[in-house]
Design a protein around this motif. Structure first.
Motif, mmCIF file in Angstrom:
data_model
loop_
_atom_site.group_PDB
_atom_site.id
_atom_site.type_symbol
_atom_site.label_atom_id
_atom_site.label_comp_id
_atom_site.label_asym_id
_atom_site.label_seq_id
_atom_site.Cartn_x
_atom_site.Cartn_y
_atom_site.Cartn_z
ATOM 1 N N ALA A 1 40.389 35.276 29.072
ATOM 2 C CA ALA A 1 40.672 33.968 29.647
ATOM 3 C C ALA A 1 41.667 34.093 30.799
ATOM 4 C CB ALA A 1 41.220 33.025 28.580
ATOM 5 N N GLY A 2 41.332 33.441 31.903
ATOM 6 C CA GLY A 2 42.237 33.393 33.036
ATOM 7 C C GLY A 2 42.213 34.597 33.949
ATOM 8 N N THR A 3 41.365 35.594 33.652
ATOM 9 C CA THR A 3 41.362 36.813 34.469
ATOM 10 C C THR A 3 40.340 36.785 35.599
ATOM 11 O OG1 THR A 3 39.830 37.923 32.951
ATOM 12 C CG2 THR A 3 42.198 38.195 32.532
ATOM 13 N N TRP A 4 39.349 35.917 35.479
ATOM 14 C CA TRP A 4 38.354 35.731 36.533
ATOM 15 C C TRP A 4 38.083 34.241 36.702
ATOM 16 C CZ3 TRP A 4 35.466 39.365 39.460
ATOM 17 C CH2 TRP A 4 35.734 40.712 39.178
ATOM 18 N N LYS A 5 37.692 33.855 37.918
ATOM 19 C CA LYS A 5 37.290 32.469 38.175
ATOM 20 C C LYS A 5 36.113 32.461 39.146
ATOM 21 C CE LYS A 5 40.220 31.448 42.196
ATOM 22 N NZ LYS A 5 41.234 30.529 42.752
ATOM 23 N N THR A 6 35.456 31.311 39.241
ATOM 24 C CA THR A 6 34.409 31.142 40.253
ATOM 25 C C THR A 6 34.940 30.201 41.329
ATOM 26 O OG1 THR A 6 33.397 29.273 39.081
ATOM 27 C CG2 THR A 6 32.579 31.486 38.563
ATOM 28 N N SER A 7 34.593 30.480 42.572
ATOM 29 C CA SER A 7 35.042 29.651 43.682
ATOM 30 C C SER A 7 34.070 29.812 44.837
ATOM 31 C CB SER A 7 36.452 30.066 44.126
ATOM 32 O OG SER A 7 36.867 29.335 45.265
ATOM 33 N N GLY A 8 33.496 28.703 45.289
ATOM 34 C CA GLY A 8 32.606 28.740 46.443
ATOM 35 C C GLY A 8 31.430 29.676 46.279
ATOM 36 N N GLY A 9 30.875 29.747 45.061
ATOM 37 C CA GLY A 9 29.733 30.620 44.815
ATOM 38 C C GLY A 9 30.102 32.086 44.673
ATOM 39 N N ARG A 10 31.385 32.364 44.425
ATOM 40 C CA ARG A 10 31.856 33.740 44.306
ATOM 41 C C ARG A 10 32.556 33.962 42.973
ATOM 42 N NH1 ARG A 10 33.857 31.690 48.986
ATOM 43 N NH2 ARG A 10 35.993 31.822 48.231
ATOM 44 N N LEU A 11 32.501 35.196 42.487
ATOM 45 C CA LEU A 11 33.310 35.643 41.363
ATOM 46 C C LEU A 11 34.599 36.211 41.936
ATOM 47 C CD1 LEU A 11 30.462 37.535 39.482
ATOM 48 C CD2 LEU A 11 31.609 35.473 38.621
ATOM 49 N N VAL A 12 35.763 35.749 41.439
ATOM 50 C CA VAL A 12 37.042 36.154 42.013
ATOM 51 C C VAL A 12 37.943 36.705 40.913
ATOM 52 C CG1 VAL A 12 39.038 35.447 43.370
ATOM 53 C CG2 VAL A 12 36.815 34.335 43.740
ATOM 54 N N ALA A 13 38.405 37.951 41.090
ATOM 55 C CA ALA A 13 39.287 38.595 40.118
ATOM 56 C C ALA A 13 40.723 38.111 40.304
ATOM 57 C CB ALA A 13 39.225 40.111 40.274
ATOM 58 N N GLN A 14 41.345 37.684 39.196
ATOM 59 C CA GLN A 14 42.731 37.229 39.232
ATOM 60 C C GLN A 14 43.715 38.363 38.949
ATOM 61 O OE1 GLN A 14 43.154 33.525 39.945
ATOM 62 N NE2 GLN A 14 41.251 34.460 40.673
ATOM 63 N N GLY A 15 43.185 39.493 38.513
ATOM 64 C CA GLY A 15 44.030 40.642 38.198
ATOM 65 C C GLY A 15 43.176 41.885 38.101
ATOM 66 N N ASN A 16 43.547 42.763 37.152
ATOM 67 C CA ASN A 16 42.818 44.026 36.986
ATOM 68 C C ASN A 16 41.872 44.029 35.796
ATOM 69 O OD1 ASN A 16 45.858 44.904 38.030
ATOM 70 N ND2 ASN A 16 44.193 45.972 39.080
ATOM 71 N N ALA A 17 41.802 42.904 35.073
ATOM 72 C CA ALA A 17 40.961 42.856 33.878
ATOM 73 C C ALA A 17 39.491 42.919 34.248
ATOM 74 C CB ALA A 17 41.250 41.592 33.082
ATOM 75 N N PRO A 18 38.678 43.632 33.456
ATOM 76 C CA PRO A 18 37.245 43.781 33.788
ATOM 77 C C PRO A 18 36.443 42.511 33.517
ATOM 78 C CG PRO A 18 37.728 44.829 31.704
ATOM 79 C CD PRO A 18 39.051 44.393 32.257
ATOM 80 N N LEU A 19 35.293 42.434 34.168
ATOM 81 C CA LEU A 19 34.307 41.384 33.932
ATOM 82 C C LEU A 19 33.015 42.077 33.544
ATOM 83 C CD1 LEU A 19 33.386 38.348 34.187
ATOM 84 C CD2 LEU A 19 32.677 38.928 36.525
ATOM 85 N N ALA A 20 32.471 41.734 32.372
ATOM 86 C CA ALA A 20 31.280 42.412 31.856
ATOM 87 C C ALA A 20 30.132 41.428 31.688
ATOM 88 C CB ALA A 20 31.583 43.084 30.533
ATOM 89 N N SER A 21 28.925 41.911 31.883
ATOM 90 C CA SER A 21 27.743 41.087 31.635
ATOM 91 C C SER A 21 27.670 40.753 30.156
ATOM 92 C CB SER A 21 26.478 41.822 32.082
ATOM 93 O OG SER A 21 26.347 43.056 31.399
ATOM 94 N N GLY A 22 27.062 39.609 29.858
ATOM 95 C CA GLY A 22 26.973 39.173 28.472
ATOM 96 C C GLY A 22 25.911 39.892 27.675
ATOM 97 N N LYS A 23 25.108 40.706 28.328
ATOM 98 C CA LYS A 23 24.088 41.467 27.623
ATOM 99 C C LYS A 23 23.871 42.796 28.317
ATOM 100 C CE LYS A 23 20.004 39.712 30.099
ATOM 101 N NZ LYS A 23 18.676 39.068 29.942
#
Length: 368
Positions: free
Chosen positions: A269-291
């Motif tokens: 929670a809070g480590t990634w956000k969406t903005s203007g059709g983009r994925l934006v990293a808020q820090g160094n935490a990874p973002l993984a696909s749900g499958k």
């Protein structure tokens, strides 16, 4: 009956017959077009069936961005992106009615002609020729609300009239577009690399020497609710364009990011956000696909903050880890497109640095 009365009676019956014939003709054509375009013109077929989006492809938007209601294709305007046809078109006459709902606020959309199947690098729009669908925009010298036609994102064209700033953009000869809550009729004649736009029954804009001059057609989502209906097309004979005059063909890539939410992805929670059709990293935490995905090709665009001191980051595509870097002479905030492949199965994981932005995330399954 006297000769005079006989002549008068014959004239009267002839006039009555003509009036009756005219009335029957008018009443028999309930779809008469107030713009003056004949609804009975031969060779047209529906490009939209009025019931669902069969024949259309949602390229890079949320599943709810484009939907059908009351015989209309409606876009919410969120996120910015496009809905394209399943196949390419070259020479044709396209007719469509459109309506914005905004009465005062700027309302933007468009019709893309001869576009690529995927967005251009770093943008949600395709490369192609845009026919503007816009109202309530402030009066400026370079654009109007009344049917501009112009090249976007690498496409080329020559406007029928020189643009005041030298842009590849034709400004209309007169103002014919109606405001919010009213329907407008566009007739787009596209032939041999030239486009002529008729707005509500009269030609106002045009371009020529277009590249590409064969490609996909699309409806645009861009910030405002817009309605489209009575979309039909009449194809004209091909003039055999050269390979370099034809848009890219679809290679099987489908979007795995809906442009609005993190649905289908997992992150703290809070480590990634969406903005203007983009994925934006808020820090160094990874973002993984749900499958997990099997052997695949991943296509996506990325950039770093302009002031980024760290110029590289990592991504794991189904078990294949890759380090991506900004070239020594490159600008961190310039958009770059990556195409990565994996022959294994697994998750897609972005290992970012703060401020990393990602957009246009598409995946194509590969044969084992």
């Amino acid at each position: 009956m006297s000769t005079v009365h006989s002549i008068r009676w014959m004239a009267f019956t002839a006039l009555l017959a003509a009036l009756l014939a005219s009335g029957l003709s008018a009443s028999g054509n309930n779809s008469a077009d107030p713009t003056g375009n004949s609804q009975e013109e031969e060779g047209f077929v529906p490009l939209f069936n009025g019931q669902n989006l069969q024949g259309w492809v949602n390229v890079n938007c949320h599943p709810d961005t484009f939907y059908v209601k009351n015989g209309e294709i409606i876009t919410t305007g969120q996120p910015t992106g496009f809905l394209r046809t399943e196949r390419m078109y070259e020479n044709f006459i396209l007719e469509v009615e459109w309506m914005h709902v905004n009465k005062k606020e700027i309302a933007n959309s468009g019709i893309f002609v001869w576009g690529d199947p995927l967005p251009a690098v770093g943008t949600p729009y395709t490369r192609g020729i845009e026919v503007q669908v816009l109202i309530n925009y402030p009066k400026v010298d370079w654009a109007t609300n009344h049917g501009d036609v112009f090249a976007i994102h690498g496409a080329k064209c020559v406007p029928d009239r020189p643009h005041p700033r030298g842009y590849m953009r034709c400004l209309p000869s007169e103002e014919r577009v109606k405001g919010g809550g009213e329907w407008n009729h566009y007739r787009i004649i596209a032939k041999d690399g030239a486009i002529k736009l008729h707005v509500n029954g009269k030609e106002v804009s045009g371009v020529s020497q277009c590249v590409p001059r064969k490609g996909y057609l699309a409806l645009e989502s861009e910030g405002a609710e817009c309605h489209f209906k009575n979309i039909r097309i009449k194809e004209l004979p091909s003039s055999q364009p050269k390979a370099e005059e034809v848009a890219q063909s679809w290679q099987g890539h489908v979007s795995i990011f809906n442009g609005l939410t993190l649905e289908g992805w997992k992150a703290e929670a809070g480590t990634w956000k969406t903005s203007g059709g983009r994925l934006v990293a808020q820090g160094n935490a990874p973002l993984a696909s749900g499958k997990e995905y099997g052997p695949c090709e991943l296509l996506f665009d990325w950039r770093l903050p302009a002031a980024a001191k760290q110029r590289q980051w990592q991504i794991d595509v189904a078990g294949n880890k890759t380090t991506l870097s900004v070239p020594a002479t490159g600008k961190p905030d310039a958009w770059r497109r990556e195409i990565l492949r994996s022959s294994a199965a697994g998750l897609i994981i972005f290992h970012p640095i703060p401020g990393l932005e990602i957009m246009n995330v598409f995946l194509r399954p590969l044969d084992k």
